[in-house]
Write an enzyme that holds these catalytic residues in place. Sequence first.
Site, PDB file in Angstrom:
ATOM      1  N   GLU A 190       1.855   4.112   2.810  1.00 43.05           N
ATOM      2  CA  GLU A 190       2.408   3.606   3.905  1.00 43.05           C
ATOM      3  C   GLU A 190       3.888   3.739   4.042  1.00 43.05           C
ATOM      4  O   GLU A 190       4.713   2.776   4.181  1.00 43.05           O
ATOM      5  CB  GLU A 190       1.704   2.117   4.358  1.00 43.05           C
ATOM      6  N   GLU A 247       1.292  -4.514  11.095  1.00 40.76           N
ATOM      7  CA  GLU A 247       0.796  -3.013  10.905  1.00 40.76           C
ATOM      8  C   GLU A 247       1.459  -2.194  11.686  1.00 40.76           C
ATOM      9  O   GLU A 247       1.549  -2.218  12.874  1.00 40.76           O
ATOM     10  CB  GLU A 247      -0.912  -2.994  11.102  1.00 40.76           C
ATOM     11  N   ARG A 262      -3.262   4.746  -2.365  1.00 43.68           N
ATOM     12  CA  ARG A 262      -3.046   3.470  -1.643  1.00 43.68           C
ATOM     13  C   ARG A 262      -2.972   2.311  -2.753  1.00 43.68           C
ATOM     14  O   ARG A 262      -2.102   1.328  -2.418  1.00 43.68           O
ATOM     15  CB  ARG A 262      -4.153   3.083  -0.699  1.00 43.68           C
ATOM     16  N   HIS A 287       0.859  -1.222  -0.046  1.00 49.74           N
ATOM     17  CA  HIS A 287      -0.131   0.007   0.120  1.00 49.74           C
ATOM     18  C   HIS A 287       0.953   1.147   0.217  1.00 49.74           C
ATOM     19  O   HIS A 287       1.632   1.353   0.889  1.00 49.74           O
ATOM     20  CB  HIS A 287      -0.811   0.151   1.287  1.00 49.74           C
ATOM     21  N   HIS A 292       2.603  -3.667   6.499  1.00 49.34           N
ATOM     22  CA  HIS A 292       1.664  -2.367   6.247  1.00 49.34           C
ATOM     23  C   HIS A 292       1.810  -1.661   7.516  1.00 49.34           C
ATOM     24  O   HIS A 292       2.701  -1.625   8.492  1.00 49.34           O
ATOM     25  CB  HIS A 292       0.551  -3.102   6.311  1.00 49.34           C
TER      26      HIS A 292
END
Lengths: 94, 309
Positions: free
Chosen positions: B72, B270, B127, B69, B196
């Site tokens: 990020e 994440e 994204r 993405h 991510h």
Amino acid sequence: TETFVGHQVLRITPTSDEELQVVQELQDLEELQLDFWLEPRGPGYPVDVRVPFPSLQSFKAHLEANGVSYSIMIEDVQALVDNEQTELLRSRRQ
Amino acid sequence: PLSTNTFDYATYHTLDEIYSFMDLLVAENPNLVSKVEIGRSTENRPLYVLKFSKGGTNRPAVWIDTGIHSREWVTQASGVWFAKKIVVDHENDEGLASILDQMDIFLEIVTNPDGFAFTQTQNRMWRKTRSKQSGSVCIGVDPNRNWDAGFGGPGASRNPCSETYHGPYANSEPEVKAIVDFVKSHGNIKAFISIHSYSQLLLYPYGYTRTPVPDQKELHQISEKAVTALSSLYGTNYKYGSIFTTIYQASGSTVDWTYNQGIKYSFTFELRDTGRYGFLLPAKQIVPTAQETWLALKTIMLYTRDHLY
């Protein structure tokens, strides 16, 4: 280049399924151009959403009308983006 | 910079700067690092993977990717830091040295280069990929919904204008197809970690169904060890669990596909933060984020080394 002047990132923490549904209904309104940074998951989980300036007033009014509380995570997205760009340029110069 | 020792790891870089960094790292360490092009993006940018290997052929391997993405940014920046860390520590860190004695490490730093270039020039909040969709004015597919695992099911959107649009068919995105083909042709990848940001989570399959994976207990134990190691450095608080139960239903996601390919140790990170800056994490947090994440990655790699299957 896309600019984000006046865009805000709001943090909503739905406390019930009803509140969650209010947020999810907004997710389907394409004209608001909402950008969900954290998608709705369930009651008690934060939802972070970038709201473009033109949609901000009506978005907040809708939440308030439905008793859904929110906080402002980022006051002005463009200010942070500008910050980042300044940092990038400075480090490149170095 | 003339060398990766003078490269600034505490700032965000452009796509070209990251590609130049890769070439520098390879040139400085020809016996350890090589660069593999696994395909081309929609806009025909090369998809580069760094291979860290002490030799041998088709050895068991760990795959790490960042930047799928594109917005990020802390993930691509962390990927650059990981690459240098492996080189710096590959002899003096006993754990890492032992991992590389038995396994290769593949690191794809910019997994979505078209999207990344777009965030640097046109839209910082982009994204998805940059593929065009017939019949729609909207651009791009969510590359973390495009994999052939529960593809098109609940937890992705069929609307090309949505941020979670799954694409016209599984592996429609060349950035995804390139990894699929690489994983299938290599055939000996034992751990797959897709990174991510944000919200500080360590996740394992499944995302497309509530049904626990057969190895759920083991993956949960590994996650606990990895999160403990991560938090030990700066006290950063992580949650962990399956994608479905920890965040939401997500179909067509990377690690669901890799797990179903038989890669047992499949995880998604994440990274920072929990909701102050979100995707706009200040550059001064890049290095601490990469340092703490590295401890978790090493935990997973060491466990994989000791539990080859």
